[in-house]
Design a protein around this motif. Sequence first.
Motif, PDB file in Angstrom:
ATOM      1  N   MET A 120      43.117  41.795  39.473  1.00 10.37           N
ATOM      2  CA  MET A 120      43.521  40.946  38.352  1.00 10.37           C
ATOM      3  C   MET A 120      42.334  40.454  37.531  1.00 10.37           C
ATOM      4  O   MET A 120      42.504  39.974  36.417  1.00 10.37           O
ATOM      5  N   ILE A 121      41.134  40.567  38.067  1.00  6.90           N
ATOM      6  CA  ILE A 121      39.951  40.030  37.400  1.00  6.90           C
ATOM      7  C   ILE A 121      39.408  41.071  36.417  1.00  6.90           C
ATOM      8  O   ILE A 121      38.984  42.151  36.815  1.00  6.90           O
ATOM      9  N   PRO A 122      39.425  40.740  35.121  1.00 11.39           N
ATOM     10  CA  PRO A 122      38.936  41.687  34.118  1.00 11.39           C
ATOM     11  C   PRO A 122      37.463  42.047  34.353  1.00 11.39           C
ATOM     12  O   PRO A 122      36.642  41.181  34.660  1.00 11.39           O
ATOM     13  N   GLY A 123      37.156  43.325  34.214  1.00  7.75           N
ATOM     14  CA  GLY A 123      35.789  43.800  34.327  1.00  7.75           C
ATOM     15  C   GLY A 123      35.319  44.098  35.734  1.00  7.75           C
ATOM     16  O   GLY A 123      34.318  44.774  35.927  1.00  7.75           O
ATOM     17  N   LEU A 124      36.010  43.589  36.734  1.00  3.16           N
ATOM     18  CA  LEU A 124      35.583  43.768  38.120  1.00  3.16           C
ATOM     19  C   LEU A 124      35.892  45.189  38.577  1.00  3.16           C
ATOM     20  O   LEU A 124      37.004  45.671  38.403  1.00  3.16           O
ATOM     21  N   SER A 182      27.326  37.186  49.429  1.00  2.00           N
ATOM     22  CA  SER A 182      28.753  37.445  49.610  1.00  2.00           C
ATOM     23  C   SER A 182      29.554  36.339  48.921  1.00  2.00           C
ATOM     24  O   SER A 182      29.043  35.242  48.684  1.00  2.00           O
ATOM     25  N   PHE A 183      30.788  36.667  48.595  1.00  2.00           N
ATOM     26  CA  PHE A 183      31.705  35.714  47.978  1.00  2.00           C
ATOM     27  C   PHE A 183      33.003  35.704  48.750  1.00  2.00           C
ATOM     28  O   PHE A 183      33.488  36.758  49.169  1.00  2.00           O
ATOM     29  N   HIS A 184      33.576  34.537  48.909  1.00  2.00           N
ATOM     30  CA  HIS A 184      34.943  34.435  49.414  1.00  2.00           C
ATOM     31  C   HIS A 184      35.854  34.802  48.249  1.00  2.00           C
ATOM     32  O   HIS A 184      35.544  34.527  47.088  1.00  2.00           O
ATOM     33  N   ILE A 185      36.972  35.426  48.543  1.00  2.00           N
ATOM     34  CA  ILE A 185      37.906  35.847  47.492  1.00  2.00           C
ATOM     35  C   ILE A 185      38.280  34.677  46.571  1.00  2.00           C
ATOM     36  O   ILE A 185      38.398  34.833  45.364  1.00  2.00           O
ATOM     37  N   ILE A 220      50.048  34.427  40.005  1.00  2.00           N
ATOM     38  CA  ILE A 220      49.073  33.489  39.448  1.00  2.00           C
ATOM     39  C   ILE A 220      48.740  33.791  37.991  1.00  2.00           C
ATOM     40  O   ILE A 220      48.973  34.883  37.491  1.00  2.00           O
ATOM     41  N   ASP A 221      48.164  32.805  37.350  1.00  2.00           N
ATOM     42  CA  ASP A 221      47.712  32.903  35.962  1.00  2.00           C
ATOM     43  C   ASP A 221      46.631  33.979  35.879  1.00  2.00           C
ATOM     44  O   ASP A 221      45.644  33.933  36.599  1.00  2.00           O
ATOM     45  N   THR A 222      46.806  34.942  35.016  1.00  2.00           N
ATOM     46  CA  THR A 222      45.827  36.026  34.885  1.00  2.00           C
ATOM     47  C   THR A 222      44.882  35.811  33.700  1.00  2.00           C
ATOM     48  O   THR A 222      44.154  36.716  33.329  1.00  2.00           O
ATOM     49  N   ASN A 223      44.879  34.613  33.128  1.00  2.00           N
ATOM     50  CA  ASN A 223      43.962  34.287  32.043  1.00  2.00           C
ATOM     51  C   ASN A 223      42.589  33.975  32.638  1.00  2.00           C
ATOM     52  O   ASN A 223      42.232  32.827  32.865  1.00  2.00           O
ATOM     53  N   MET A 224      41.833  35.049  32.913  1.00  2.00           N
ATOM     54  CA  MET A 224      40.522  34.908  33.548  1.00  2.00           C
ATOM     55  C   MET A 224      39.462  35.518  32.637  1.00  2.00           C
ATOM     56  O   MET A 224      39.741  36.398  31.841  1.00  2.00           O
ATOM     57  N   ARG A 260      42.825  42.650  47.660  1.00  2.00           N
ATOM     58  CA  ARG A 260      42.527  43.702  46.679  1.00  2.00           C
ATOM     59  C   ARG A 260      43.370  43.523  45.418  1.00  2.00           C
ATOM     60  O   ARG A 260      42.900  43.769  44.307  1.00  2.00           O
ATOM     61  N   GLU A 261      44.612  43.109  45.577  1.00  2.00           N
ATOM     62  CA  GLU A 261      45.465  42.844  44.410  1.00  2.00           C
ATOM     63  C   GLU A 261      44.884  41.712  43.571  1.00  2.00           C
ATOM     64  O   GLU A 261      44.914  41.781  42.334  1.00  2.00           O
TER      65      GLU A 261
END
Length: 145
Positions: free
Chosen positions: A52-56, A125-128, A17-21, A47-48
Motif C-alpha cells: 500500500m505504500i507508494p514507491g516502496l 531495520s523497521f517494524h512494519i 486503512i487509509d491509503t493516503n500515504m 506484505r499487503e
Amino acid sequence: FVEKVKDISEYLVELTIDTNMGRIEKRVTYQDSCHLAHAQRIKDQPRELMAMIPGLELVEMPGSDRCCGAAGVYQITQREMSYRLLQSKMNDVTSTNAELVVTANPGCMIQLDSGLKERGIPGRSFHIVELLDWAYSLADTKSSA
C-alpha cells in the motif's frame, strides 16, 4: 480469548486503512517473524501493508521465514548458534540489495540491526508499523523519502 487477539498487521488489513500515504522510494526486504509465520500463520498481511505504500519496492529474500537467530532470548542463551543463524540471515538480506529490512518483532529488529552494523550495511531495520507511520508522516508534509 485467542480468537479475539490479532496481530497488528492482521488487524490493519481487515480495517481497510487509509491509503493516503507519502512515497517511500526505498527497496526493502521483509523478515518474517517466527512467531507470526509459524505459530500464527500470518505471512501475507505485512506484505499487503507494504504494498500500500507508494514507491516502496519489496524484494523477497531467500528464506524470509527462517529464523534470524533472535528466537526470544536465544541470542543470550545460545549465542554461538544465534550468531550462525544471523550470519546466514545477513547473506539472505544482502542478496536482495535492499536498503531497509522490515519485520514485525522487536527481538528480530535488535538481531537484524546487529547484523547490519557488523557487516557495515547502512540503514536499520523497521517494524512494519514504523514503516506505515513514516509513510503517513510523509503524506502530511507532501514530500517523499
